[in-house]
Scaffold this active site. Structure first.
Site, mmCIF file in Angstrom:
data_model
loop_
_atom_site.group_PDB
_atom_site.id
_atom_site.type_symbol
_atom_site.label_atom_id
_atom_site.label_comp_id
_atom_site.label_asym_id
_atom_site.label_seq_id
_atom_site.Cartn_x
_atom_site.Cartn_y
_atom_site.Cartn_z
ATOM 1 N N ASP A 63 2.057 4.137 0.081
ATOM 2 C CA ASP A 63 3.065 4.362 -0.951
ATOM 3 C C ASP A 63 2.543 4.018 -2.344
ATOM 4 O O ASP A 63 2.906 4.657 -3.329
ATOM 5 C CB ASP A 63 4.320 3.536 -0.647
ATOM 6 C CG ASP A 63 5.136 4.143 0.486
ATOM 7 O OD1 ASP A 63 4.847 5.287 0.884
ATOM 8 O OD2 ASP A 63 6.064 3.471 0.974
ATOM 9 N N ARG A 68 0.819 6.020 -7.758
ATOM 10 C CA ARG A 68 -0.234 6.280 -8.749
ATOM 11 C C ARG A 68 -0.426 7.783 -8.939
ATOM 12 O O ARG A 68 -0.644 8.256 -10.060
ATOM 13 C CB ARG A 68 -1.542 5.618 -8.315
ATOM 14 C CG ARG A 68 -1.531 4.096 -8.456
ATOM 15 C CD ARG A 68 -2.917 3.505 -8.289
ATOM 16 N NE ARG A 68 -3.415 3.650 -6.933
ATOM 17 C CZ ARG A 68 -3.166 2.799 -5.947
ATOM 18 N NH1 ARG A 68 -2.403 1.739 -6.166
ATOM 19 N NH2 ARG A 68 -3.674 2.989 -4.742
ATOM 20 N N ASN A 137 9.813 4.694 -9.477
ATOM 21 C CA ASN A 137 10.530 3.668 -8.716
ATOM 22 C C ASN A 137 11.568 2.935 -9.560
ATOM 23 O O ASN A 137 12.765 3.050 -9.324
ATOM 24 C CB ASN A 137 9.544 2.647 -8.134
ATOM 25 C CG ASN A 137 9.192 2.946 -6.693
ATOM 26 O OD1 ASN A 137 9.584 3.970 -6.156
ATOM 27 N ND2 ASN A 137 8.456 2.053 -6.065
ATOM 28 N N THR A 178 14.052 1.503 -2.071
ATOM 29 C CA THR A 178 13.415 0.877 -0.905
ATOM 30 C C THR A 178 12.271 -0.049 -1.311
ATOM 31 O O THR A 178 11.535 -0.529 -0.448
ATOM 32 C CB THR A 178 12.868 1.957 0.051
ATOM 33 O OG1 THR A 178 11.970 2.816 -0.662
ATOM 34 C CG2 THR A 178 13.999 2.782 0.635
ATOM 35 N N TYR A 180 11.233 -2.822 -4.867
ATOM 36 C CA TYR A 180 11.652 -4.101 -5.445
ATOM 37 C C TYR A 180 13.173 -4.253 -5.397
ATOM 38 O O TYR A 180 13.707 -5.332 -5.129
ATOM 39 C CB TYR A 180 11.145 -4.172 -6.885
ATOM 40 C CG TYR A 180 11.267 -5.515 -7.574
ATOM 41 C CD1 TYR A 180 11.549 -6.684 -6.872
ATOM 42 C CD2 TYR A 180 11.070 -5.608 -8.953
ATOM 43 C CE1 TYR A 180 11.644 -7.900 -7.520
ATOM 44 C CE2 TYR A 180 11.159 -6.826 -9.609
ATOM 45 C CZ TYR A 180 11.451 -7.965 -8.892
ATOM 46 O OH TYR A 180 11.546 -9.171 -9.541
ATOM 47 N N LEU A 182 15.279 -3.244 -3.209
ATOM 48 C CA LEU A 182 15.714 -3.665 -1.877
ATOM 49 C C LEU A 182 15.511 -5.166 -1.691
ATOM 50 O O LEU A 182 16.377 -5.865 -1.148
ATOM 51 C CB LEU A 182 14.941 -2.887 -0.812
ATOM 52 C CG LEU A 182 15.266 -3.208 0.650
ATOM 53 C CD1 LEU A 182 16.710 -2.843 0.974
ATOM 54 C CD2 LEU A 182 14.317 -2.465 1.584
#
Length: 228
Positions: A63, A68, A137, A178, A180, A182
């Site tokens: 992931d 990246r 994210n 899903t 940080y 989470l």
């Protein structure tokens, strides 16, 4: 077809070499950016040319490699497919043992695209924008090494939600729910749901909870008190 590889993982390099050999025998050309080309010992193209030439890229790693890759192709019309050689596989969900079959399906057009939201953040100081950020994210405002709790005013599209005493605030996409978010107690949100998640980090209060905002809402985080 492009190829992006976590060159620090021997397994990812082995998978890349397998796909390159498969491509040669199947008449499929993989286009590599400079770093991957140098490590694998083949000819590549420069970064700007790679983004112009590639419409679909295979990402080999975990992931972190996928994130990246998402930053690398930001702003270019490149779709990503991840082959997971990491631990979680929330984003890079393809299996190494099915790589050849997956390549054939992609070449045959037998796939669906899953759009993912991207956050755009602006950092303001003295009323002036000093930096722009993009994130697949999350974006995080945190106290860093300071021992004090922050007091952060949270506004959604110009309306004050609350001022929260906490170590920080996470603003997350569904994709980032899903990660940080989470760990900080946020909900898991499927990528197709158009929303943004606001999660306090270690809030010093009994009533602070994660909040869902609309995908198009503008979220403003303003440190108050000592942390302005």
């Amino acid at each position: 077809m492009g190829l992006l590889v976590n060159t620090r993982k021997p397994g990812a390099l082995a998978m890349a070499r397998f796909l390159l050999e498969w491509g040669m025998s199947s008449g499929v050309s993989f286009i590599l950016p400079p770093h991957e080309a140098s490590v694998l010992g083949i000819q590549g193209v420069d970064d700007d040319e790679w983004r112009k030439m590639v419409t679909v890229a295979i990402v080999i790693g975990g992931d972190g490699t996928f994130l990246r890759a998402a930053r690398y192709v930001m702003g270019a019309p490149v779709s990503l497919y991840g082959i997971n050689l990491g631990h979680l596989g929330f984003l890079a969900s393809g299996k190494a043992e099915e790589a050849e079959k997956d390549m054939e399906s992609i070449l045959a057009g037998e796939y669906t695209l899953q759009p993912h939201s991207v956050l755009e953040g602006e950092i303001y100081r003295d009323g002036k924008s000093i930096h722009t950020l993009f994130a697949l994210n999350d974006l995080v405002l945190a106290k860093g090494a300071m021992a004090r709790v922050m007091h952060i005013e949270v506004c959604i599209s110009g309306k004050v939600l609350n001022t929260i005493p906490a170590d920080g605030i996470i603003v997350s996409t569904p994709t980032g729910s899903t990660a940080y978010a989470l760990s900080a107690g946020g909900p898991i949100v499927p990528p197709h749901i158009p929303c943004t998640v606001i999660i306090p980090i270690c809030a010093h209060t009994l009533y602070s909870r994660p909040v869902l905002a609309g995908e198009k809402d503008v979220i403003t985080l303003t440190p108050r008190g000592y942390h302005r």
